[in-house]
Motif scaffolding. Structure first.
Motif, PDB file in Angstrom:
ATOM      1  N   LYS A 239      36.136  42.619  41.326  1.00 47.16           N
ATOM      2  CA  LYS A 239      34.850  42.692  41.684  1.00 47.16           C
ATOM      3  C   LYS A 239      33.853  41.595  41.061  1.00 47.16           C
TER       4      LYS A 239
ATOM      5  N   PHE B  42      31.009  47.597  44.388  1.00 51.15           N
ATOM      6  CA  PHE B  42      30.181  47.201  43.202  1.00 51.15           C
ATOM      7  C   PHE B  42      29.017  46.858  43.312  1.00 51.15           C
TER       8      PHE B  42
ATOM      9  N   THR C 183      31.037  44.309  34.327  1.00 52.12           N
ATOM     10  CA  THR C 183      31.989  44.704  35.565  1.00 52.12           C
ATOM     11  C   THR C 183      33.356  44.575  35.056  1.00 52.12           C
TER      12      THR C 183
END
Ligand SMILES: [Fe+2]
Ligand SMILES: [Fe+2]
Length: 292
Positions: free
Chosen positions: A31, A8, A26
């Motif tokens: 994440k 990430f 995201t």
């Protein structure tokens, strides 16, 4: 942990607004949680660029809905597929943990959304950002711990369908910080407190003391703090002229609930936990009468 955990985007975001947008865009819930931990550390340790008080939006718009991958199938909030059961079977207990974990993932997005969408309105209030970064960090921890516990009893995040009702109501309040605080950060968070003792019992009575303790000693007390933060900033927005907690404050709160909260506020209420958050009966009793 996934193989791609490191994958990430950790950056030296110029502003907290940029960092918040990173979480919202995201797609993976896992994440989002890990990224939240990285950003919160940068925010609180004071060593990074995020120490700068520059939290301005820079004119960047916040998307209506956060990015989400297809790991969890979304169904209508009244679907039979969402029935969780009594907790007697292990399948039911997995479903309950999954449902809680999913709600926590939306709570992560809600914390960053209030910062990204409304931060410019309270730009000088460093404490506002401290409070909601802390809430985001709590929600990230809850999501990770609940998912871990789910895995320990043989399930995994994505095994069951879920609904996205929390975001539907978030969208109804995307034009007003005050409405957002009342509906999402007070009413919905407090609803979580109401159902928590029963959920804890479902685990305890069926021999899953570990899940019961996770909820009882970590999630539950921290959720009280979230209601407290919501109410604190609602009162702040009312300004110095208000009584801040007096009849006028309660009246304005109830009017917003009536106008902007869709759904039924049903007892039993967890008066004790609500009171610990400063959310006394005046805030919800009459609102209940209005919708019953
Ligand atoms: Fe939470
Ligand atoms: Fe919360």
């Amino acid at each position: 942990m996934d193989d791609d955990d490191d994958d990430f985007n950790v950056k030296n975001w110029a502003t907290l607004h940029d960092a918040a947008l990173e979480v919202l865009s995201t797609p993976s819930a896992h994440k989002k949680a890990l990224l939240t931990q990285v950003i919160a550390k940068k925010w609180f340790d004071g060593t990074s660029i995020l120490k700068a008080r520059d939290i301005s939006s820079g004119g960047k718009l916040v998307a209506d809905t956060p990015e989400r991958d297809a790991l969890v199938t979304i169904v209508s909030s009244n679907s039979n597929k969402l029935k969780l059961g009594s907790g007697r079977s292990i399948e039911s207990r997995r479903k309950i943990l999954h449902s809680l974990s999913h709600i926590e993932s939306w709570a992560i997005d809600l914390s960053w959304d209030i910062i990204a969408r409304f931060g410019h309105e309270v730009e000088k209030e460093r404490e506002f950002f401290d409070d909601f970064v802390r809430v985001a960090l709590d929600e990230a921890k809850h999501h990770l711990l609940l998912t871990k516990r789910l895995e320990e009893i043989g399930g995994k995040y994505g095994d069951f369908p879920a609904h996205d009702g929390l975001w539907q109501s978030a969208m109804e309040t995307s034009d007003s910080l005050m409405h957002r605080l009342v509906v999402e950060h007070c009413v919905h968070e407090a609803r979580g407190l109401d159902v928590m003792p029963n959920t804890i019992n479902k685990f305890r009575e069926n021999g899953d003391e570990e899940s019961a303790l996770l909820l009882e000693t970590i999630v539950y007390p921290e959720e009280i703090g979230h209601v407290k933060a919501g109410l604190k900033w609602f009162k702040f927005l009312l300004g110095d002229a208000s009584e801040r907690g007096g009849e006028e404050t309660v009246k304005i709160f109830r009017e917003i609930v009536e106008k902007k909260f869709y759904g039924a506020l049903k007892p039993p209420f967890n008066d004790e936990a609500r009171a610990k958050a400063g959310f006394d009966r005046r805030y919800y009793e009459v609102a209940v009468d209005a919708v019953v």
